[in-house]
Write a protein that holds these residues in place. Sequence first.
Motif, PDB file in Angstrom:
ATOM      1  N   SER A 142      30.057  32.625  35.280  1.00 56.98           N
ATOM      2  CA  SER A 142      31.405  32.253  35.667  1.00 56.98           C
ATOM      3  C   SER A 142      32.369  33.223  35.004  1.00 56.98           C
ATOM      4  N   SER A 143      33.500  33.418  35.641  1.00 55.79           N
ATOM      5  CA  SER A 143      34.525  34.293  35.079  1.00 55.79           C
ATOM      6  C   SER A 143      35.863  33.575  35.076  1.00 55.79           C
ATOM      7  N   LEU A 144      36.611  33.772  34.024  1.00 61.38           N
ATOM      8  CA  LEU A 144      37.958  33.215  33.893  1.00 61.38           C
ATOM      9  C   LEU A 144      38.943  34.362  33.993  1.00 61.38           C
ATOM     10  N   TYR A 145      39.927  34.218  34.878  1.00 60.48           N
ATOM     11  CA  TYR A 145      40.908  35.266  35.118  1.00 60.48           C
ATOM     12  C   TYR A 145      42.280  34.813  34.626  1.00 60.48           C
ATOM     13  N   LEU A 146      42.886  35.634  33.800  1.00 59.77           N
ATOM     14  CA  LEU A 146      44.238  35.368  33.333  1.00 59.77           C
ATOM     15  C   LEU A 146      45.120  36.509  33.820  1.00 59.77           C
ATOM     16  N   THR A 147      46.058  36.193  34.697  1.00 57.85           N
ATOM     17  CA  THR A 147      46.916  37.220  35.269  1.00 57.85           C
ATOM     18  C   THR A 147      48.325  37.123  34.706  1.00 57.85           C
ATOM     19  N   ALA A 148      48.940  38.288  34.576  1.00 52.95           N
ATOM     20  CA  ALA A 148      50.308  38.370  34.037  1.00 52.95           C
ATOM     21  C   ALA A 148      50.424  37.506  32.786  1.00 52.95           C
ATOM     22  N   SER A 149      49.598  37.831  31.816  1.00 50.59           N
ATOM     23  CA  SER A 149      49.448  36.961  30.643  1.00 50.59           C
ATOM     24  C   SER A 149      50.780  36.705  29.933  1.00 50.59           C
ATOM     25  N   GLN A 150      50.871  35.512  29.392  1.00 57.71           N
ATOM     26  CA  GLN A 150      52.038  35.097  28.633  1.00 57.71           C
ATOM     27  C   GLN A 150      51.634  34.889  27.182  1.00 57.71           C
ATOM     28  N   LEU A 151      52.616  34.910  26.308  1.00 62.49           N
ATOM     29  CA  LEU A 151      52.324  34.712  24.882  1.00 62.49           C
ATOM     30  C   LEU A 151      51.586  33.394  24.641  1.00 62.49           C
ATOM     31  N   SER A 152      51.909  32.407  25.457  1.00 66.98           N
ATOM     32  CA  SER A 152      51.297  31.084  25.286  1.00 66.98           C
ATOM     33  C   SER A 152      49.811  31.061  25.638  1.00 66.98           C
ATOM     34  N   TYR A 153      49.313  32.129  26.254  1.00 72.94           N
ATOM     35  CA  TYR A 153      47.890  32.170  26.604  1.00 72.94           C
ATOM     36  C   TYR A 153      47.007  32.538  25.413  1.00 72.94           C
ATOM     37  N   SER A 154      47.612  32.941  24.332  1.00 73.36           N
ATOM     38  CA  SER A 154      46.821  33.317  23.156  1.00 73.36           C
ATOM     39  C   SER A 154      45.986  32.134  22.676  1.00 73.36           C
ATOM     40  N   GLY A 155      44.803  32.430  22.202  1.00 71.63           N
ATOM     41  CA  GLY A 155      43.906  31.396  21.710  1.00 71.63           C
ATOM     42  C   GLY A 155      42.470  31.826  21.919  1.00 71.63           C
ATOM     43  N   THR A 156      41.559  30.922  21.624  1.00 74.95           N
ATOM     44  CA  THR A 156      40.143  31.193  21.851  1.00 74.95           C
ATOM     45  C   THR A 156      39.679  30.401  23.062  1.00 74.95           C
ATOM     46  N   TYR A 157      39.040  31.081  23.976  1.00 74.86           N
ATOM     47  CA  TYR A 157      38.561  30.468  25.215  1.00 74.86           C
ATOM     48  C   TYR A 157      37.059  30.231  25.120  1.00 74.86           C
ATOM     49  N   PHE A 158      36.674  29.026  25.480  1.00 73.58           N
ATOM     50  CA  PHE A 158      35.266  28.659  25.466  1.00 73.58           C
ATOM     51  C   PHE A 158      34.822  28.242  26.866  1.00 73.58           C
ATOM     52  N   CYS A 159      33.650  28.693  27.261  1.00 68.86           N
ATOM     53  CA  CYS A 159      33.019  28.090  28.426  1.00 68.86           C
ATOM     54  C   CYS A 159      32.005  27.071  27.900  1.00 68.86           C
ATOM     55  N   GLY A 160      31.761  26.060  28.700  1.00 67.54           N
ATOM     56  CA  GLY A 160      30.805  25.031  28.330  1.00 67.54           C
ATOM     57  C   GLY A 160      29.953  24.662  29.522  1.00 67.54           C
ATOM     58  N   THR A 161      28.684  24.436  29.296  1.00 70.26           N
ATOM     59  CA  THR A 161      27.782  24.072  30.380  1.00 70.26           C
ATOM     60  C   THR A 161      26.994  22.831  29.989  1.00 70.26           C
ATOM     61  N   PRO A 162      26.722  21.955  30.941  1.00 69.84           N
ATOM     62  CA  PRO A 162      25.917  20.771  30.619  1.00 69.84           C
ATOM     63  C   PRO A 162      24.526  21.178  30.205  1.00 69.84           C
TER      64      PRO A 162
END
Lengths: 110, 114
Positions: free
Chosen positions: A71-91
Amino acid sequence: QQPVQSPQAVILREGEDAVINCSSSKALYSVHWYRQKHGEAPVFLMILLKGGEQKGHEKISASFNEKKQQSSLYLTASQLSYSGTYFCGTPDQGAQKLVFGQGTRLTINP
Amino acid sequence: SAVISQKPSRDICQRGTSLTIQCQVDSQVTMMFWYRQQPGQSLTLIATANQGSEATYESGFVIDKFPISRPNLTFSTLTVSNMSPEDSSIYLCSVENRTNYGYTFGSGTRLTVV
């Protein structure tokens, strides 16, 4: 088994785009995406339930390729509020419990 | 989405002692999940707590170290027993939301063992 995320870290300027990938060595039936800001709990972004599904959440969207088990996560025209750590999770093994990837730290600079 | 109240938010404990973490959910849920997150790391599942039965522990976690109670469908506790500095971590509870299938997390308990 823990899904693998890439890259481990991304540094962007505000307005730039980013892609975060999540892959598994075993069959995926669904993929979750979460964002965790420093000192806070993870927050649910979206779930993709079937192969080929794409979802959007403001300027954050994701795709799910069941055949490639990724899976891929797309962040376009990023904003300052998008900062953080992104996790994917699977059952795990079809159970409700989630196994999380190692995380991708996203830093957005002005 | 479910709302979880988790406490304490943080604590500093002496080695050899125990700490009990509580999670209260504003709706009834079948399963509650307890995770550990070490500094800068991902979330690792400790156990799954079902009401009316023994919790199911993941590899590397044992009941004597992390006893869990689940007295009803809205409440659970996790105890970290006989603590050592290696137990310093953030502990989070989580439940699945029936509306969107996502998971909601408690605000976390930041534990420091000295």
